[in-house]
Design an enzyme around this catalytic site. Structure first.
Site, PDB file in Angstrom:
ATOM      1  N   TYR A   1      -2.035 145.191 116.485  1.00 38.42           N
ATOM      2  CA  TYR A   1      -0.996 144.826 117.460  1.00 38.42           C
ATOM      3  C   TYR A   1      -0.097 143.712 116.933  1.00 38.42           C
ATOM      4  CZ  TYR A   1       1.251 143.154 121.711  1.00 38.42           C
ATOM      5  OH  TYR A   1       2.185 142.759 122.640  1.00 38.42           O
TER       6      TYR A   1
ATOM      7  N   SER B   1       6.599 139.919 120.622  1.00 33.39           N
ATOM      8  CA  SER B   1       5.516 139.148 121.221  1.00 33.39           C
ATOM      9  C   SER B   1       5.294 137.892 120.391  1.00 33.39           C
ATOM     10  CB  SER B   1       4.226 139.973 121.244  1.00 33.39           C
ATOM     11  OG  SER B   1       3.105 139.169 121.583  1.00 33.39           O
TER      12      SER B   1
END
Length: 262
Positions: free
Chosen positions: A152, A139
Site C-alpha cells: 500500500y 496518502s
C-alpha cells in the site's frame, strides 16, 4: 469564496462512500456535473452525480467503461479526481515482507497506482482539449512506509511520484496535476466494523472502539483528532478551481499534523 465551477464536468473515482463520495457531493454543490465511479454504486452516489458507474477500476476494462460513459454523458472532462484506492480488508495481510504474497502486491498496485495510470491516460485527450485539472488522492503513507500492509505505502509513493512527473509534462500544456495526501480519515476504511481499522484492532488485540479513540495519541496527531472526508473534499474542490490556477505539481498533506517533517 466563489469558485466559479458551475458548468464544469468531473470524473471522480472511488466515489461510492468516504472521501470519494464527499468529493462528488462537494463538486455537485458547486455546480459541477459529476460522473462518479464505484465498484458498488450507492444511493448517495446516485444522488451526487449525473451518472453513477459501477466499474472495477483495478482493471483496464473497468477504466474504459467509466471514461466512455463519462465522455458520452458529459461531452468532455474538465476535472479528474483519482480517488479510488485502499484494498479489500478481508484479503490484506498485515504480516512481514516474507509473509506478503505476490497477489497482495499486485492487487494493491493495480488499485492504488495502475488504476490512476489507466484512468488518466483514458481521460487525458479531453483534459488537454479543455485545459483541465487532475487531483490524485495519495496518502501520508507514501512518506510513512512503516504503517499499513506491504504494497500500500509503496503504491502510494509511486502515485505521488507519478503526479509530480505528470505535472512537469502537462503543466506547460495547460493541465494542472496536484496530489492530496490525507492521514487517517474518518471513512468506512477506519470506522466500519469490517474495514481495515477493525482488522488492525484485532491484530493488536484491542477493541475497534479503543483503537479509534486512541488514534490521535498513538499516531502523534497534533490536532488530536482524525480528519473527516468533507475536509479532504473541500481541499480538492479548491484545487480544481481557477482560484488555484497556478498551483501545479504540489502535494497537499491533510493529516492534523501527523507528519513532523516534509
Amino acid at each position: 469564496m466563489e469558485l466559479e465551477l458551475t458548468g464544469k464536468t468531473a470524473v471522480v473515482t472511488g466515489a461510492g462512500r468516504g472521501i470519494g463520495l464527499a468529493i462528488a457531493e462537494a463538486l455537485t454543490a458547486e455546480g459541477v456535473q459529476v460522473v462518479g465511479a464505484s465498484r458498488n454504486v450507492t444511493p448517495e452516489l446516485e444522488k451526487a452525480s449525473v451518472a453513477a458507474v459501477s466499474a472495477d477500476l483495478s482493471t483496464p476494462e473497468g477504466v474504459t467503461s467509466l471514461i466512455d460513459t463519462a465522455l458520452r454523458e458529459l461531452g468532455g472532462i474538465d476535472i479528474l479526481v483519482n480517488n479510488v484506492g485502499g484494498g479489500d480488508a478481508d484479503r490484506l495481510g498485515l504480516g512481514g515482507f516474507l509473509d506478503t504474497s505476490d497477489e497482495q502486491w499486485k492487487t494493491l498496485f493495480d488499485l492504488n497506482f495502475f488504476s490512476q495510470v489507466w484512468t488518466t491516460r483514458a481521460a487525458l485527450p479531453s483534459l488537454l482539449e479543455r485545459r483541465g485539472s487532475i487531483v490524485n488522492i495519495s496518502s501520508i503513507n507514501a512518506q510513512l512506509p512503516g504503517a499499513g500492509p506491504f504494497g500500500y505505502s509503496e503504491a502510494k509513493a509511486a502515485l505521488t511520484a507519478l503526479s509530480k512527473h505528470l505535472s512537469e509534462e502537462l503543466g506547460p500544456q495547460g493541465v494542472r496535476v496536484n496530489t492530496v495526501s490525507p492521514g487517517v480519515v474518518g471513512s468506512s476504511l477506519w470506522r466500519s466494523p469490517t474495514g481495515f481499522g477493525a482488522k488492525l484492532a484485532a491484530a493488536q488485540g484491542v477493541s475497534h472502539e479503543d483503537l479509534l479513540a486512541s488514534i490521535g495519541e498513538s499516531f502523534g496527531i497534533a490536532s488530536k483528532r482524525i480528519s473527516e472526508p468533507e475536509e479532504v473534499a473541500a481541499l480538492v474542490t479548491f484545487l480544481v478551481s481557477d482560484r488555484a490556477a497556478n498551483i501545479v505539481g504540489a502535494d497537499f498533506v491533510i493529516d492534523g499534523g501527523t507528519l513532523k517533517q516534509s
